[in-house]
Design a protein around this motif. Structure first.
Motif, PDB file in Angstrom:
ATOM      1  N   ALA A   5      31.132  55.442   2.237  1.00  0.00           N
ATOM      2  CA  ALA A   5      30.287  54.976   3.332  1.00  0.00           C
ATOM      3  C   ALA A   5      30.560  53.504   3.562  1.00  0.00           C
ATOM      4  N   ILE A   6      30.599  53.094   4.832  1.00  0.00           N
ATOM      5  CA  ILE A   6      30.656  51.679   5.149  1.00  0.00           C
ATOM      6  C   ILE A   6      29.312  51.289   5.747  1.00  0.00           C
ATOM      7  N   LEU A   7      28.739  50.240   5.190  1.00  0.00           N
ATOM      8  CA  LEU A   7      27.441  49.742   5.608  1.00  0.00           C
ATOM      9  C   LEU A   7      27.640  48.324   6.134  1.00  0.00           C
ATOM     10  N   SER A   8      27.316  48.133   7.387  1.00  0.00           N
ATOM     11  CA  SER A   8      27.480  46.823   8.027  1.00  0.00           C
ATOM     12  C   SER A   8      26.319  46.651   8.999  1.00  0.00           C
ATOM     13  N   VAL A   9      25.207  46.107   8.487  1.00  0.00           N
ATOM     14  CA  VAL A   9      23.976  46.078   9.272  1.00  0.00           C
ATOM     15  C   VAL A   9      23.430  44.669   9.439  1.00  0.00           C
ATOM     16  N   GLU A  28      30.810  56.195  -2.731  1.00  0.00           N
ATOM     17  CA  GLU A  28      31.358  54.848  -2.894  1.00  0.00           C
ATOM     18  C   GLU A  28      30.945  54.039  -1.669  1.00  0.00           C
ATOM     19  N   LEU A  29      30.488  52.806  -1.893  1.00  0.00           N
ATOM     20  CA  LEU A  29      30.020  51.953  -0.810  1.00  0.00           C
ATOM     21  C   LEU A  29      31.015  50.854  -0.483  1.00  0.00           C
ATOM     22  N   ILE A  30      31.192  50.628   0.806  1.00  0.00           N
ATOM     23  CA  ILE A  30      31.946  49.500   1.340  1.00  0.00           C
ATOM     24  C   ILE A  30      30.959  48.751   2.216  1.00  0.00           C
ATOM     25  N   ALA A  31      30.960  47.423   2.141  1.00  0.00           N
ATOM     26  CA  ALA A  31      30.028  46.671   2.984  1.00  0.00           C
ATOM     27  C   ALA A  31      30.637  45.342   3.388  1.00  0.00           C
ATOM     28  N   SER A  32      30.102  44.822   4.475  1.00  0.00           N
ATOM     29  CA  SER A  32      30.561  43.526   4.975  1.00  0.00           C
ATOM     30  C   SER A  32      29.576  42.438   4.577  1.00  0.00           C
ATOM     31  N   GLY A  33      30.049  41.212   4.568  1.00  0.00           N
ATOM     32  CA  GLY A  33      29.304  39.986   4.344  1.00  0.00           C
ATOM     33  C   GLY A  33      27.932  40.067   3.731  1.00  0.00           C
ATOM     34  N   VAL A  46      29.498  47.862  -4.941  1.00  0.00           N
ATOM     35  CA  VAL A  46      29.944  47.850  -3.551  1.00  0.00           C
ATOM     36  C   VAL A  46      31.290  47.143  -3.444  1.00  0.00           C
ATOM     37  N   LEU A  47      32.162  47.693  -2.621  1.00  0.00           N
ATOM     38  CA  LEU A  47      33.432  47.039  -2.306  1.00  0.00           C
ATOM     39  C   LEU A  47      33.232  46.200  -1.054  1.00  0.00           C
ATOM     40  N   ASP A  48      33.721  44.977  -1.077  1.00  0.00           N
ATOM     41  CA  ASP A  48      33.731  44.178   0.142  1.00  0.00           C
ATOM     42  C   ASP A  48      34.765  44.761   1.096  1.00  0.00           C
ATOM     43  N   VAL A  49      34.515  44.635   2.374  1.00  0.00           N
ATOM     44  CA  VAL A  49      35.487  45.074   3.375  1.00  0.00           C
ATOM     45  C   VAL A  49      36.852  44.456   3.075  1.00  0.00           C
ATOM     46  N   ALA A  50      36.871  43.178   2.692  1.00  0.00           N
ATOM     47  CA  ALA A  50      38.139  42.489   2.403  1.00  0.00           C
ATOM     48  C   ALA A  50      38.899  43.146   1.251  1.00  0.00           C
ATOM     49  N   GLU A  51      38.192  43.753   0.300  1.00  0.00           N
ATOM     50  CA  GLU A  51      38.862  44.459  -0.795  1.00  0.00           C
ATOM     51  C   GLU A  51      39.565  45.714  -0.285  1.00  0.00           C
ATOM     52  N   VAL A  52      39.018  46.312   0.745  1.00  0.00           N
ATOM     53  CA  VAL A  52      39.599  47.527   1.317  1.00  0.00           C
ATOM     54  C   VAL A  52      40.758  47.183   2.248  1.00  0.00           C
ATOM     55  N   THR A  53      40.583  46.123   3.033  1.00  0.00           N
ATOM     56  CA  THR A  53      41.606  45.771   4.026  1.00  0.00           C
ATOM     57  C   THR A  53      42.714  44.901   3.460  1.00  0.00           C
ATOM     58  N   GLY A  54      42.411  44.173   2.390  1.00  0.00           N
ATOM     59  CA  GLY A  54      43.375  43.197   1.877  1.00  0.00           C
ATOM     60  C   GLY A  54      43.436  41.956   2.742  1.00  0.00           C
ATOM     61  N   ALA A  55      42.471  41.806   3.650  1.00  0.00           N
ATOM     62  CA  ALA A  55      42.439  40.664   4.563  1.00  0.00           C
ATOM     63  C   ALA A  55      41.039  40.048   4.544  1.00  0.00           C
ATOM     64  N   PRO A  56      40.951  38.747   4.285  1.00  0.00           N
ATOM     65  CA  PRO A  56      39.635  38.116   4.280  1.00  0.00           C
ATOM     66  C   PRO A  56      39.070  38.006   5.703  1.00  0.00           C
TER      67      PRO A  56
END
Length: 193
Positions: A5-9, A28-33, A46-56
């Motif tokens: 799941a990606i959570l970006s709220v 497994e959770l992915i989330a932004s900022g 939780v995985l940061d979006v940057a960990e998934v994308t490889g881009a900060p």
């Protein structure tokens, strides 16, 4: 493979409880900022979006989730070619998107708001997440309203996530982005008239 799941709220109402329940079901959770920080603060993995994308994040946070590792994971269908594409790029599917948008309407209703202030509240990544997940509703659950967290959790627990629920959530997401874009259009179209 566990569900993702990606959570970006922006509106974080009940997001920690929702995330806690998902983790308890093996998601497994992915989330932004700020969402990632909040989930970590209550002890959730939780995985940061940057960990998934490889881009900060870049451009002061304007670009976070706009990446093939996110949108490929959301838009992939249950087709052999899509599975092969994901595999070739080492992208895992994303099965649920919970996202709500920057408070554009609230911002423009504040006294002394400037155009620059209003423009910074135009959400791009969130709208894109919602539209991608809603387009692929046959495989991805899309939630834009915290009021839907409990009904979705109940359906997940009972293994009763069906096509009508998926379509209802997708319709709500498209209506949400439509109304958001209509507010932006009205505001920008009304400046200096």
């Amino acid at each position: 493979m566990s569900k993702r799941a990606i959570l970006s709220v922006y509106d974080k109402t009940d997001i920690c409880d929702f995330a806690h329940e998902l983790v308890g079901m093996g998601w497994e959770l992915i989330a932004s900022g700020g969402t990632a920080r909040m989930l970590r603060k209550v002890g959730l993995p939780v995985l940061d979006v940057a960990e998934v994308t490889g881009a900060p994040e870049m451009l002061g946070g304007r670009v976070k989730t706009l990446h093939p590792a996110i949108h490929g994971g959301i838009l992939a269908r249950d087709l052999p070619q899509d599975t092969a594409d994901l595999s070739a790029r080492e992208i895992k599917p994303i099965d649920l998107v919970a996202c709500n948008l920057y408070p554009f309407k609230e911002t423009i209703n504040q006294p002394d708001v400037t155009v620059d202030m209003a423009v910074e509240q135009i959400d791009i990544g969130g709208v894109t997440l919602l539209r991608a997940a809603a387009k692929n509703f046959a495989r991805v659950l899309v939630l834009c309203d915290p009021a839907d967290y409990d009904p979705v959790l109940e359906a997940l627990r009972e293994d009763s996530v069906d096509s009508p629920l998926r379509r209802e959530l997708a319709t709500k997401a498209f209506a949400h982005t439509r109304d958001y874009d209509a507010a932006i259009t009205a505001y920008l179209g009304g400046i200096n008239k």
